[in-house]
Design a protein around this motif. Structure first.
Motif, PDB file in Angstrom:
ATOM      1  N   ILE A  79       0.898  -1.038   0.111  1.00 30.61           N
ATOM      2  CA  ILE A  79      -0.176   0.143   0.046  1.00 30.61           C
ATOM      3  C   ILE A  79       1.006   1.341  -0.073  1.00 30.61           C
ATOM      4  O   ILE A  79       1.801   1.367   0.702  1.00 30.61           O
ATOM      5  N   LEU A  80       0.701   2.305  -1.232  1.00 30.08           N
ATOM      6  CA  LEU A  80       1.534   3.534  -0.911  1.00 30.08           C
ATOM      7  C   LEU A  80       0.369   4.509  -0.798  1.00 30.08           C
ATOM      8  O   LEU A  80      -0.586   4.531  -1.340  1.00 30.08           O
ATOM      9  N   GLN A  81       0.883   5.397   0.251  1.00 25.55           N
ATOM     10  CA  GLN A  81      -0.067   6.536   0.492  1.00 25.55           C
ATOM     11  C   GLN A  81       0.714   7.711   0.476  1.00 25.55           C
ATOM     12  O   GLN A  81       2.012   7.957   0.749  1.00 25.55           O
ATOM     13  N   ARG A  82       0.272   8.616   0.043  1.00 23.55           N
ATOM     14  CA  ARG A  82       0.675  10.250  -0.198  1.00 23.55           C
ATOM     15  C   ARG A  82       0.203  11.029   1.277  1.00 23.55           C
ATOM     16  O   ARG A  82      -1.222  10.985   1.336  1.00 23.55           O
ATOM     17  N   ASP A  93       7.220  18.761  -2.108  1.00 24.50           N
ATOM     18  CA  ASP A  93       6.274  18.834  -1.116  1.00 24.50           C
ATOM     19  C   ASP A  93       5.804  17.802  -0.563  1.00 24.50           C
ATOM     20  O   ASP A  93       4.720  17.848   0.051  1.00 24.50           O
ATOM     21  N   ALA A  94       5.717  16.953  -1.698  1.00 22.02           N
ATOM     22  CA  ALA A  94       4.802  15.409  -1.380  1.00 22.02           C
ATOM     23  C   ALA A  94       5.584  14.766  -0.650  1.00 22.02           C
ATOM     24  O   ALA A  94       6.955  14.407  -0.909  1.00 22.02           O
ATOM     25  N   CYS A  95       5.027  13.908   0.440  1.00 27.82           N
ATOM     26  CA  CYS A  95       5.604  12.672   1.192  1.00 27.82           C
ATOM     27  C   CYS A  95       4.627  11.519   1.157  1.00 27.82           C
ATOM     28  O   CYS A  95       3.467  11.621   1.022  1.00 27.82           O
ATOM     29  N   PHE A  96       5.633  10.490   0.927  1.00 22.64           N
ATOM     30  CA  PHE A  96       5.067   9.184   0.560  1.00 22.64           C
ATOM     31  C   PHE A  96       5.413   8.087   1.858  1.00 22.64           C
ATOM     32  O   PHE A  96       6.400   8.262   2.126  1.00 22.64           O
ATOM     33  N   ARG A  97       4.345   7.213   1.973  1.00 21.45           N
ATOM     34  CA  ARG A  97       4.946   6.063   2.775  1.00 21.45           C
ATOM     35  C   ARG A  97       4.410   4.741   2.299  1.00 21.45           C
ATOM     36  O   ARG A  97       3.547   4.916   1.513  1.00 21.45           O
ATOM     37  N   MET A  98       4.890   3.584   2.778  1.00 17.62           N
ATOM     38  CA  MET A  98       4.385   2.367   2.236  1.00 17.62           C
ATOM     39  C   MET A  98       4.056   1.574   3.427  1.00 17.62           C
ATOM     40  O   MET A  98       5.169   1.430   4.256  1.00 17.62           O
ATOM     41  N   TYR A  99       3.364   0.701   3.419  1.00 14.92           N
ATOM     42  CA  TYR A  99       2.972  -0.530   4.019  1.00 14.92           C
ATOM     43  C   TYR A  99       3.079  -1.752   3.275  1.00 14.92           C
ATOM     44  O   TYR A  99       2.709  -1.794   2.160  1.00 14.92           O
ATOM     45  N   LYS A 159       1.209  18.206   9.334  1.00 12.48           N
ATOM     46  CA  LYS A 159       2.122  19.192   8.756  1.00 12.48           C
ATOM     47  C   LYS A 159       3.622  18.730   9.235  1.00 12.48           C
ATOM     48  O   LYS A 159       4.627  19.444   8.909  1.00 12.48           O
ATOM     49  N   ASN A 160       3.768  17.741   9.919  1.00 13.45           N
ATOM     50  CA  ASN A 160       5.155  17.038  10.342  1.00 13.45           C
ATOM     51  C   ASN A 160       5.141  15.725  10.067  1.00 13.45           C
ATOM     52  O   ASN A 160       4.865  14.948  10.933  1.00 13.45           O
TER      53      ASN A 160
END
Length: 365
Positions: free
Chosen positions: A38-41, A96-102, A48-49
């Motif tokens: 799963i990828l999320q922006r 400015d975009a931040c992504f995480r993955m599970y 904000k942090n």
């Protein structure tokens, strides 16, 4: 867009096709094919942090993995697994975009509306177990990812500010909704005051306990894994219990416009409370149990206030899909508040009856 997302996925050392997934209000979510990740922006307008956000999630899931392994569970299925980038970070920033993955938890389903009280019972177990496993986690070491998230008096202040500013000229059309809120202003400070006075403890709480934030086993429908951990932070168990019931006990979707079909289901409330208390009654305080039924009313009220505030402000927080979507959501919540007010005494009796049953059952063991 898919090409740019594939470049983002490559930062996590994943090479796969990707498509939209889920229907969350806040973050943009994608799933890889095959269903491994799963990828999320992360919505950095709200969170904000992201470094603090991901610090919370990584620390809490690591703690849960140890607890789950200790009782012989499966940490790969029973909590989220954060995937690190190739340079061992728990999120990736692209401008400015931040992504995480599970890791994707396979053979699971989500439930949008629990028509079967057994699903509510299992959800109660799922969220209750989440709190039970984190009962000895040092709550105050967590970052506050959204300041005053469940501080109901602050939510009232935000509404009053929105009313006074009336940025998009909508106040004149929501006079009845505003009156509904202000007539109940006094109850808003109940939980915050109890925390400040030391009457109830600060705990690790999820703070967004919609039933679709649990993954259920596709075969057994048992609650497997609590997801959407963005708002895990210090709070009150009452926030989690009440927020779960505000949507889980409703007979209709959160944005249903036909209010004649919107009711607070007592059987759903009873089922969830039973599952939840079977996991939590051993550590909840007397005061927390006293306020459980009230918390369903308070959290429903608070969410309605948030929807109304966003509508007045011009729909800047929650995603909308039609005109007046947030206003529809607010009216929906206020209908539930009015019904809870009529049956609150009955709900309290159910809570104490369940606690008595659990106590008697434990004595017989």
């Amino acid at each position: 867009m898919s090409k740019s997302l594939n470049k983002i996925m490559a930062q996590f050392n994943v090479n796969a096709s990707i498509e939209n997934y889920g229907n969350g209000h806040i973050n943009d979510t994608y799933i890889s094919k095959p269903d491994d990740y799963i990828l999320q922006r992360i919505n950095t307008n709200i969170f904000k942090n992201p470094a603090e956000l991901m610090d919370n999630i990584e620390n809490v899931t690591a703690f849960l993995r140890k607890k789950i392994a200790a009782y012989g569970g499966d940490p790969e299925r029973e909590t989220l697994t954060v995937v690190h980038t190739m340079d061992n970070k728990n999120y990736y920033q692209d401008g400015d975009a931040c992504f995480r993955m599970y890791k994707f938890v396979s053979n699971t389903i989500t439930i949008e509306n629990a028509d079967d009280p057994m699903d509510m019972y299992r959800a109660g177990h799922g969220f209750g177990r989440f709190q039970a496993l984190l009962d000895d986690y040092p709550a105050l070491t967590l970052h506050e990812t959204i300041a005053d998230f469940h501080n109901t008096p602050k939510r009232l202040e935000a509404l009053e500010k929105a009313i006074s500013e009336d940025k998009v000229g909508r106040v004149k059309d929501v006079v009845n909704e505003i009156k509904f809120v202000l007539d109940r202003k006094e109850m808003a400070s109940t939980v915050v005051r109890a925390i400040n006075d030391g009457e109830i403890p600060v705990r690790v709480t999820h703070n967004d306990t919609k039933i679709n934030n649990i993954l259920f086993d596709a075969d057994t429908r048992e609650a497997i894994c609590v997801i959407d951990l963005d708002t895990v932070m210090p709070g009150s168990a009452l926030y989690d219990f009440g927020d779960a019931l505000r949507i889980g006990a409703s007979t209709a979707a959160e944005d249903e416009t036909n209010l004649d079909g919107v009711h607070f289901g007592i059987e759903k409330f009873k089922a969830f409370a039973k599952g939840y208390l079977e996991e939590t009654s051993k550590f909840l305080t007397k005061k927390e149990i006293e306020l459980l039924a009230f918390s369903a009313k308070l959290m429903t009220f608070e969410c309605g206030v948030r929807f109304l505030t966003d509508h007045i402000d011009g729909d800047t927080y929650f995603k909308i899909h039609r005109n007046n979507h947030n206003l529809d959501r607010a009216r929906n919540q206020f209908k539930l508040v009015a019904e809870i007010e009529e049956i609150e005494e009955e709900l309290n009796k159910l809570i104490y009856g369940i606690c008595a049953e659990i106590k008697l059952k434990n004595k017989k063991k």
